[in-house]
Design a protein around this motif. Structure first.
Motif, PDB file in Angstrom:
ATOM      1  N   PRO A  41       0.820  -1.216   0.000  1.00 58.99           N
ATOM      2  CA  PRO A  41       0.000   0.000   0.000  1.00 58.99           C
ATOM      3  C   PRO A  41       0.851   1.263   0.000  1.00 58.99           C
ATOM      4  O   PRO A  41       1.799   1.388   0.773  1.00 58.99           O
ATOM      5  N   GLY A  42       0.516   2.199  -0.877  1.00 54.13           N
ATOM      6  CA  GLY A  42       1.229   3.455  -0.961  1.00 54.13           C
ATOM      7  C   GLY A  42       2.551   3.402  -1.695  1.00 54.13           C
ATOM      8  O   GLY A  42       3.249   4.418  -1.763  1.00 54.13           O
ATOM      9  N   LYS A  43       2.912   2.247  -2.236  1.00 60.27           N
ATOM     10  CA  LYS A  43       4.168   2.095  -2.946  1.00 60.27           C
ATOM     11  C   LYS A  43       3.924   1.670  -4.387  1.00 60.27           C
ATOM     12  O   LYS A  43       2.871   1.128  -4.722  1.00 60.27           O
ATOM     13  N   GLU A  44       4.918   1.926  -5.230  1.00 58.32           N
ATOM     14  CA  GLU A  44       4.844   1.488  -6.615  1.00 58.32           C
ATOM     15  C   GLU A  44       5.091  -0.009  -6.710  1.00 58.32           C
ATOM     16  O   GLU A  44       5.737  -0.611  -5.856  1.00 58.32           O
ATOM     17  N   ARG A  45       4.572  -0.597  -7.763  1.00 55.34           N
ATOM     18  CA  ARG A  45       4.834  -1.999  -8.020  1.00 55.34           C
ATOM     19  C   ARG A  45       6.318  -2.186  -8.325  1.00 55.34           C
ATOM     20  O   ARG A  45       6.892  -1.450  -9.132  1.00 55.34           O
ATOM     21  N   GLU A  46       6.951  -3.163  -7.683  1.00 57.92           N
ATOM     22  CA  GLU A  46       8.380  -3.360  -7.853  1.00 57.92           C
ATOM     23  C   GLU A  46       8.702  -4.763  -8.344  1.00 57.92           C
ATOM     24  O   GLU A  46       8.000  -5.736  -8.047  1.00 57.92           O
ATOM     25  N   LYS A  87      10.891 -11.392   5.558  1.00 57.06           N
ATOM     26  CA  LYS A  87      10.993 -10.211   6.404  1.00 57.06           C
ATOM     27  C   LYS A  87       9.689  -9.426   6.354  1.00 57.06           C
ATOM     28  O   LYS A  87       8.943  -9.527   5.379  1.00 57.06           O
ATOM     29  N   PRO A  88       9.390  -8.618   7.377  1.00 60.07           N
ATOM     30  CA  PRO A  88       8.194  -7.777   7.312  1.00 60.07           C
ATOM     31  C   PRO A  88       8.135  -6.897   6.070  1.00 60.07           C
ATOM     32  O   PRO A  88       7.041  -6.639   5.555  1.00 60.07           O
ATOM     33  N   ASP A  89       9.284  -6.448   5.568  1.00 57.24           N
ATOM     34  CA  ASP A  89       9.310  -5.620   4.365  1.00 57.24           C
ATOM     35  C   ASP A  89       8.885  -6.377   3.114  1.00 57.24           C
ATOM     36  O   ASP A  89       8.650  -5.764   2.074  1.00 57.24           O
ATOM     37  N   ASP A  90       8.786  -7.703   3.189  1.00 57.74           N
ATOM     38  CA  ASP A  90       8.301  -8.491   2.062  1.00 57.74           C
ATOM     39  C   ASP A  90       6.783  -8.476   1.956  1.00 57.74           C
ATOM     40  O   ASP A  90       6.233  -8.998   0.981  1.00 57.74           O
ATOM     41  N   THR A  91       6.104  -7.919   2.945  1.00 53.57           N
ATOM     42  CA  THR A  91       4.648  -7.868   2.935  1.00 53.57           C
ATOM     43  C   THR A  91       4.157  -7.060   1.738  1.00 53.57           C
ATOM     44  O   THR A  91       4.534  -5.907   1.552  1.00 53.57           O
ATOM     45  N   ALA A  92       3.307  -7.677   0.924  1.00 50.87           N
ATOM     46  CA  ALA A  92       2.798  -7.035  -0.284  1.00 50.87           C
ATOM     47  C   ALA A  92       1.832  -7.987  -0.972  1.00 50.87           C
ATOM     48  O   ALA A  92       1.726  -9.163  -0.609  1.00 50.87           O
ATOM     49  N   VAL A  93       1.148  -7.474  -1.977  1.00 51.67           N
ATOM     50  CA  VAL A  93       0.438  -8.320  -2.915  1.00 51.67           C
ATOM     51  C   VAL A  93       1.427  -8.719  -4.002  1.00 51.67           C
ATOM     52  O   VAL A  93       2.076  -7.860  -4.604  1.00 51.67           O
TER      53      VAL A  93
END
Length: 123
Positions: A41-46, A87-93
């Motif tokens: 959320p709030g970030k670009e697709r990477e 890692k928590p930073d891996d959380t994403a769709v």
């Protein structure tokens, strides 16, 4: 035309593992290079990872090197993303995507996309 369906997402604690799958169907699906992307959320697709249509070439984002592995089984028209040491930073769709033959690192280069699967990593 290629149709893609992701599966395997879920909730996991930091340090755990998940295996995502992307099933492809349609015309000459096995001749497509496949990519994995993610979006929080709030970030670009990477970009996360990609694999060539024969499986001989792979690329990974620096943030996942050594932890994630992309592979494919062309007999089943399925691509996998094994995710370890999460890692928590891996959380994403997480989304899989397809384009003819050759790998690419930009989302705009891909023609077909799946619906996405949620990966949540708790601390």
């Amino acid at each position: 035309q290629v149709q893609l369906v992701e599966s395997g997402g879920g909730l996991v604690q930091a340090g755990g593992s998940l295996r995502l799958s992307c099933a492809a169907s349609g015309r000459t699906a096995s001749t497509y290079a496949m990519g994995w992307f993610r979006q929080a959320p709030g970030k670009e697709r990477e970009f996360v990872a990609t694999i060539s249509w024969k499986g001989g070439t792979t690329y990974y984002a620096d943030s996942v090197k050594g932890r994630f592995t992309v592979s494919r089984d062309n007999a089943k028209n399925t691509v996998y993303l094994q995710m370890n040491s999460l890692k928590p930073d891996d959380t994403a769709v997480y989304y899989c995507a397809a384009r003819p033959f050759t790998t690419a690192l930009l989302a705009t280069a891909y023609d077909y996309w799946g619906q996405g699967t949620q990966v949540t990593v708790s601390s």
